[in-house]
Design a protein around this motif. Structure first.
Motif, PDB file in Angstrom:
ATOM      1  N   SER A  45      35.963  33.888  50.059  1.00 28.46           N
ATOM      2  CA  SER A  45      36.084  34.504  48.895  1.00 28.46           C
ATOM      3  C   SER A  45      34.438  34.978  48.542  1.00 28.46           C
ATOM      4  O   SER A  45      33.453  35.034  49.274  1.00 28.46           O
ATOM      5  CB  SER A  45      35.991  33.209  47.709  1.00 28.46           C
ATOM      6  N   PHE A  46      34.481  35.817  47.528  1.00 28.55           N
ATOM      7  CA  PHE A  46      33.198  36.466  47.220  1.00 28.55           C
ATOM      8  C   PHE A  46      33.269  36.913  45.592  1.00 28.55           C
ATOM      9  O   PHE A  46      34.148  37.472  45.156  1.00 28.55           O
ATOM     10  CB  PHE A  46      32.924  37.969  47.746  1.00 28.55           C
ATOM     11  N   THR A  47      32.170  36.164  45.113  1.00 29.95           N
ATOM     12  CA  THR A  47      32.291  36.212  43.701  1.00 29.95           C
ATOM     13  C   THR A  47      31.307  36.941  43.106  1.00 29.95           C
ATOM     14  O   THR A  47      30.174  37.330  43.690  1.00 29.95           O
ATOM     15  CB  THR A  47      32.199  34.624  43.181  1.00 29.95           C
ATOM     16  N   VAL A  48      31.289  37.267  41.676  1.00 26.89           N
ATOM     17  CA  VAL A  48      30.150  37.731  41.141  1.00 26.89           C
ATOM     18  C   VAL A  48      28.735  37.149  41.100  1.00 26.89           C
ATOM     19  O   VAL A  48      27.810  37.819  41.110  1.00 26.89           O
ATOM     20  CB  VAL A  48      30.376  38.068  39.553  1.00 26.89           C
ATOM     21  N   GLU A  49      28.804  35.691  41.105  1.00 23.88           N
ATOM     22  CA  GLU A  49      27.643  34.887  41.322  1.00 23.88           C
ATOM     23  C   GLU A  49      27.203  35.244  42.747  1.00 23.88           C
ATOM     24  O   GLU A  49      25.608  35.291  42.679  1.00 23.88           O
ATOM     25  CB  GLU A  49      27.757  33.501  40.798  1.00 23.88           C
ATOM     26  N   GLU A  50      27.895  35.332  43.349  1.00 24.95           N
ATOM     27  CA  GLU A  50      27.121  35.480  44.794  1.00 24.95           C
ATOM     28  C   GLU A  50      26.660  36.978  45.054  1.00 24.95           C
ATOM     29  O   GLU A  50      25.829  37.348  45.655  1.00 24.95           O
ATOM     30  CB  GLU A  50      28.295  35.322  46.038  1.00 24.95           C
ATOM     31  N   PHE A  51      27.181  37.970  44.400  1.00 21.68           N
ATOM     32  CA  PHE A  51      26.753  39.420  44.374  1.00 21.68           C
ATOM     33  C   PHE A  51      25.469  39.174  43.636  1.00 21.68           C
ATOM     34  O   PHE A  51      24.442  40.100  44.145  1.00 21.68           O
ATOM     35  CB  PHE A  51      27.740  40.241  43.668  1.00 21.68           C
ATOM     36  N   CYS A  55      38.469  38.677  52.081  1.00 22.35           N
ATOM     37  CA  CYS A  55      39.043  38.022  51.004  1.00 22.35           C
ATOM     38  C   CYS A  55      39.385  39.087  49.883  1.00 22.35           C
ATOM     39  O   CYS A  55      38.918  40.071  49.595  1.00 22.35           O
ATOM     40  CB  CYS A  55      38.376  36.939  50.649  1.00 22.35           C
ATOM     41  N   PRO A  56      40.342  38.517  48.992  1.00 23.96           N
ATOM     42  CA  PRO A  56      40.602  39.506  47.777  1.00 23.96           C
ATOM     43  C   PRO A  56      39.772  39.585  46.805  1.00 23.96           C
ATOM     44  O   PRO A  56      38.782  38.418  46.760  1.00 23.96           O
ATOM     45  CB  PRO A  56      41.752  38.639  47.140  1.00 23.96           C
ATOM     46  N   LEU A  57      39.509  40.727  46.546  1.00 24.18           N
ATOM     47  CA  LEU A  57      38.281  40.949  45.670  1.00 24.18           C
ATOM     48  C   LEU A  57      38.553  41.227  44.271  1.00 24.18           C
ATOM     49  O   LEU A  57      39.691  41.669  43.697  1.00 24.18           O
ATOM     50  CB  LEU A  57      37.493  42.081  46.096  1.00 24.18           C
ATOM     51  N   THR A  58      38.074  40.525  43.297  1.00 24.10           N
ATOM     52  CA  THR A  58      38.497  40.732  41.821  1.00 24.10           C
ATOM     53  C   THR A  58      38.065  41.958  41.194  1.00 24.10           C
ATOM     54  O   THR A  58      36.871  42.668  41.725  1.00 24.10           O
ATOM     55  CB  THR A  58      37.800  39.453  40.937  1.00 24.10           C
ATOM     56  N   LYS A  59      38.562  42.551  40.073  1.00 21.29           N
ATOM     57  CA  LYS A  59      38.115  43.542  39.384  1.00 21.29           C
ATOM     58  C   LYS A  59      36.642  43.607  39.010  1.00 21.29           C
ATOM     59  O   LYS A  59      35.922  44.445  38.922  1.00 21.29           O
ATOM     60  CB  LYS A  59      38.917  43.939  38.375  1.00 21.29           C
ATOM     61  N   ASP A  60      36.244  42.293  38.592  1.00 23.13           N
ATOM     62  CA  ASP A  60      34.861  42.014  37.994  1.00 23.13           C
ATOM     63  C   ASP A  60      33.735  42.232  39.289  1.00 23.13           C
ATOM     64  O   ASP A  60      32.818  42.855  39.076  1.00 23.13           O
ATOM     65  CB  ASP A  60      34.727  40.674  37.515  1.00 23.13           C
ATOM     66  N   VAL A  61      34.244  41.806  40.476  1.00 22.29           N
ATOM     67  CA  VAL A  61      33.316  42.112  41.505  1.00 22.29           C
ATOM     68  C   VAL A  61      33.158  43.514  41.769  1.00 22.29           C
ATOM     69  O   VAL A  61      32.027  43.997  42.166  1.00 22.29           O
ATOM     70  CB  VAL A  61      33.833  41.376  42.801  1.00 22.29           C
ATOM     71  N   ILE A  62      34.399  44.434  41.880  1.00 18.36           N
ATOM     72  CA  ILE A  62      34.101  45.747  42.107  1.00 18.36           C
ATOM     73  C   ILE A  62      33.321  46.315  41.261  1.00 18.36           C
ATOM     74  O   ILE A  62      32.580  47.138  41.403  1.00 18.36           O
ATOM     75  CB  ILE A  62      35.579  46.102  42.639  1.00 18.36           C
ATOM     76  N   ARG A  63      33.833  45.924  39.691  1.00 19.08           N
ATOM     77  CA  ARG A  63      33.010  46.919  38.831  1.00 19.08           C
ATOM     78  C   ARG A  63      31.470  46.385  38.888  1.00 19.08           C
ATOM     79  O   ARG A  63      30.578  47.394  38.446  1.00 19.08           O
ATOM     80  CB  ARG A  63      33.534  46.174  37.478  1.00 19.08           C
TER      81      ARG A  63
END
Length: 206
Positions: A94-100, A140-148
């Motif tokens: 997984s990869f989250t906004v917090e990790e970014f 892993c699947p990426l959320t729209k929030d992460v991409i944004r």
């Protein structure tokens, strides 16, 4: 019989999930290794790289010096130094906004003050620019929030009214599941390179 059938289905489902995870891990590893080959000839590597209790897959550093002289070597007209400091990290589950956000903190709170300014108020007098590059390779699947968040990220810092150059963050997010690459505005300079890695892998190059 029904119970045995359900058990078999659960086992098959678990095995399929495990196979899918392994395939993702292999793809991330292949992409990372191929990407490194593009940097090896000109960048110095630290693998792995650790800061503030976190470990990252690689830190790559590039330095260039250009100068101009008049007739003799002693009469220097000008000189300039350019640098790039690149963190490469992989994520398989997984990869989250917090990790970014945590990754970008490494750029702004460690690479910029320590590598660009040598823990001083400004870089050396011949400093022209330093690129603080972050390449995130995800299987892993990426959320729209992460991409944004990646696309909208900005960091530029000028030194002594630009007389000591500037630092700029280049962010690249690689989606190995869908063979896609996302960048912030400054990171578009790496877009072709990262897409070429997918082309190489498709052509059987590793």
């Amino acid at each position: 019989i029904l119970t045995a059938g359900l058990t078999r289905l659960k086992i098959i489902h678990a095995l399929n999930g495990l196979l899918y995870t392994v395939e993702r891990m292999i793809m991330v590893s292949k992409y990372f290794n191929r990407l490194i080959k593009y940097f090896e000839s000109t960048f110095d590597f630290t693998r792995p790289f650790t800061w503030n209790g976190h470990t990252y897959d690689a830190l790559a550093c590039f330095h260039a010096h250009v100068d101009k002289y008049v007739l003799v070597k002693k009469a220097q007209l000008w000189a300039c130094d350019s640098h790039e400091y690149c963190i490469i990290n992989t994520y398989e589950e997984s990869f989250t906004v917090e990790e970014f956000d945590q990754l970008t903190t490494v750029l702004t709170d460690y690479l910029e003050p320590h590598y660009v300014r040598n823990d001083e108020s400004d870089p050396e007098k011949d400093h022209m620019y330093s690129y603080l590059t972050l390449i995130i390779v995800c299987g892993c699947p990426l959320t729209k929030d992460v991409i944004r968040k990646v696309k909208g990220y900005r960091f530029t810092k000028y030194y002594k009214m630009y007389t000591r150059g500037y630092s700029e963050a280049h962010v690249i997010l690689v989606d190995t599941l869908n063979s896609k690459v996302y960048t912030n505005a400054a990171g578009k300079t790496k877009l072709k390179l990262c897409k070429n890695v997918f082309k190489d892998l498709k052509a059987g190059k590793e």
